[in-house]
Design a protein around this motif. Structure first.
Motif, PDB file in Angstrom:
ATOM      1  N   SER A 126      -6.172  -7.304   0.181  1.00  0.00           N
ATOM      2  CA  SER A 126      -5.987  -5.978  -0.410  1.00  0.00           C
ATOM      3  C   SER A 126      -5.027  -5.219   0.499  1.00  0.00           C
ATOM      4  O   SER A 126      -4.821  -5.612   1.655  1.00  0.00           O
ATOM      5  CB  SER A 126      -7.332  -5.243  -0.455  1.00  0.00           C
ATOM      6  N   PRO A 127      -4.452  -4.126   0.018  1.00  0.00           N
ATOM      7  CA  PRO A 127      -3.589  -3.319   0.899  1.00  0.00           C
ATOM      8  C   PRO A 127      -4.335  -2.897   2.167  1.00  0.00           C
ATOM      9  O   PRO A 127      -3.771  -2.931   3.256  1.00  0.00           O
ATOM     10  CB  PRO A 127      -3.227  -2.114   0.022  1.00  0.00           C
ATOM     11  N   VAL A 128      -5.610  -2.533   2.046  1.00  0.00           N
ATOM     12  CA  VAL A 128      -6.381  -2.120   3.234  1.00  0.00           C
ATOM     13  C   VAL A 128      -6.522  -3.301   4.203  1.00  0.00           C
ATOM     14  O   VAL A 128      -6.315  -3.155   5.415  1.00  0.00           O
ATOM     15  CB  VAL A 128      -7.768  -1.574   2.820  1.00  0.00           C
ATOM     16  N   GLY A 129      -6.829  -4.483   3.656  1.00  0.00           N
ATOM     17  CA  GLY A 129      -6.968  -5.674   4.499  1.00  0.00           C
ATOM     18  C   GLY A 129      -5.659  -5.988   5.219  1.00  0.00           C
ATOM     19  O   GLY A 129      -5.662  -6.317   6.415  1.00  0.00           O
ATOM     20  N   ASP A 130      -4.545  -5.866   4.504  1.00  0.00           N
ATOM     21  CA  ASP A 130      -3.241  -6.170   5.116  1.00  0.00           C
ATOM     22  C   ASP A 130      -2.914  -5.190   6.234  1.00  0.00           C
ATOM     23  O   ASP A 130      -2.412  -5.575   7.287  1.00  0.00           O
ATOM     24  CB  ASP A 130      -2.125  -6.123   4.062  1.00  0.00           C
ATOM     25  N   VAL A 131      -3.193  -3.899   6.002  1.00  0.00           N
ATOM     26  CA  VAL A 131      -2.894  -2.893   7.032  1.00  0.00           C
ATOM     27  C   VAL A 131      -3.810  -3.112   8.240  1.00  0.00           C
ATOM     28  O   VAL A 131      -3.369  -3.037   9.389  1.00  0.00           O
ATOM     29  CB  VAL A 131      -3.023  -1.465   6.455  1.00  0.00           C
ATOM     30  N   CYS A 132      -5.085  -3.401   7.996  1.00  0.00           N
ATOM     31  CA  CYS A 132      -6.009  -3.663   9.114  1.00  0.00           C
ATOM     32  C   CYS A 132      -5.507  -4.859   9.905  1.00  0.00           C
ATOM     33  O   CYS A 132      -5.492  -4.839  11.143  1.00  0.00           O
ATOM     34  CB  CYS A 132      -7.420  -3.945   8.609  1.00  0.00           C
TER      35      CYS A 132
END
Ligand code: BDR
Ligand code: CA
Length: 314
Positions: free
Chosen positions: A214-220
């Motif tokens: 997810s975008p959140v997973g990628d940023v993390c």
């Protein structure tokens, strides 16, 4: 468990960013009243815009973000770009935020929010230097009874300091502010390096976040990959410590942590040990306990909670 009405006071910072995401994903336990920002890891202009970047990443443009103090009460601002990078969120690659910054000063937001509620209602979660909270207590002491609990990330008890040999960053940055807040006599929980240095983002744990797809997973993944480098190189840790999310996880599930109610004090006089958190673990001074100091956590339980919650953010 009763839902808590929470103000997060922060200085993002990659680990602050994960803490904010964890709170945003945990609506059953946390009613996030607002995010207040302070100078710390990087100057105020960046900590404030970084908080908005993170809210936008989580599609939570409804969250109110307030800018607060641009320097500590009495000491010079010391920032930590050597850990967090120039932006404070290096590795995240997030665009400039478009949601507005609130006009009101963070200190006034804290005061107005507290004055509007019954006693023992608000939980304040400081995960940066405590300048804003101390200023709010000094400007309007009538807010003190409104606060049910303070759960902060800061300090080092048996663990060595990470900013001086004696002191942890958040407390060293503004020791006088931390002392004002501690001495206010509110139920005080401290999450020191003794705990957070066990919450390490190992390769496997980072992969679980990346695999959220997810975008959140990628940023993390991007920002923790950057954040991990400093502690792995400097201390030989297996990953970077997720300091600030420990404080949020405590709000969600305190059973993940253990500790002891002790008498706690903060050094504000000696330059050598400035900001040292002195916890009387064995009650040698026979003083009334004034803080719950955590010293351990269920590491796997913490990362399971974090991964499951961040997976909710699409
Ligand atoms: C604390 O200092 C900051 O660098 C982190 O964001 C955390 O709040 C750890 O010492
Ligand atoms: Ca922080």
């Amino acid at each position: 468990m009763e839902k808590k009405s929470v103000i997060i006071d922060c200085d993002p910072g990659q680990d602050d960013a994960i803490a904010i995401l964890l709170a945003l994903a945990s609506g059953e336990e946390i009613d996030l009243l607002g995010i207040t920002t302070v100078a710390g890891n990087v100057p105020l202009v960046l900590t404030e815009s970084n908080a908005r970047r993170i809210c936008e990443l989580a599609n939570r443009t409804d969250v109110k973000v307030f800018a607060g103090a641009s320097r500590p009460l009495m000491r010079k601002l010391v920032t930590a770009e050597w850990i967090h990078g120039k932006s404070g969120l290096d590795g995240a690659n997030l665009p400039d935020p478009t949601m507005p910054q609130q006009d009101q000063h963070a200190v006034d937001f804290i005061i107005d929010t507290c004055l509007a509620v019954e006693d023992n209602t608000i939980t304040i979660c400081p995960i940066g230097p405590m300048t804003n909270i101390a200023l709010a207590f000094m400007k309007e002491p009538a807010i003190i009874p409104k606060i049910a609990q303070i759960v902060c990330m800061g300090g080092a008890v048996k663990e060595y300091g990470n900013t001086t040999p004696a002191a942890e960053f958040n407390i060293y940055e503004d020791p006088q502010a931390a002392k004002v807040v501690l001495d206010a006599g509110i139920d005080f929980v401290m999450m020191p390096l003794d705990v957070t240095h066990k919450a390490l983002v190992t390769k496997e744990r980072l992969k679980r976040l990346k695999d959220l797809n997810s975008p959140v997973g990628d940023v993390c993944d991007g920002m923790l990959d950057y954040f991990n480098r400093f502690d792995m190189t400097k201390y030989g840790f297996e990953g970077g410590p997720l300091h600030d999310p420990c404080a949020i996880a405590y709000l969600i599930d305190p059973t993940l942590f253990s500790g002891r109610k002790v008498h706690l004090d903060i050094e504000v006089l000696s330059e050598l040990t400035m900001g040292k958190t002195v916890a009387d673990w064995w009650n040698v001074n026979d003083e009334e306990p004034n803080a719950f100091v955590c010293n351990d956590l269920n590491v796997e339980g913490f990362f399971d909670l974090l991964t499951e919650r961040l997976g909710r953010l699409k």
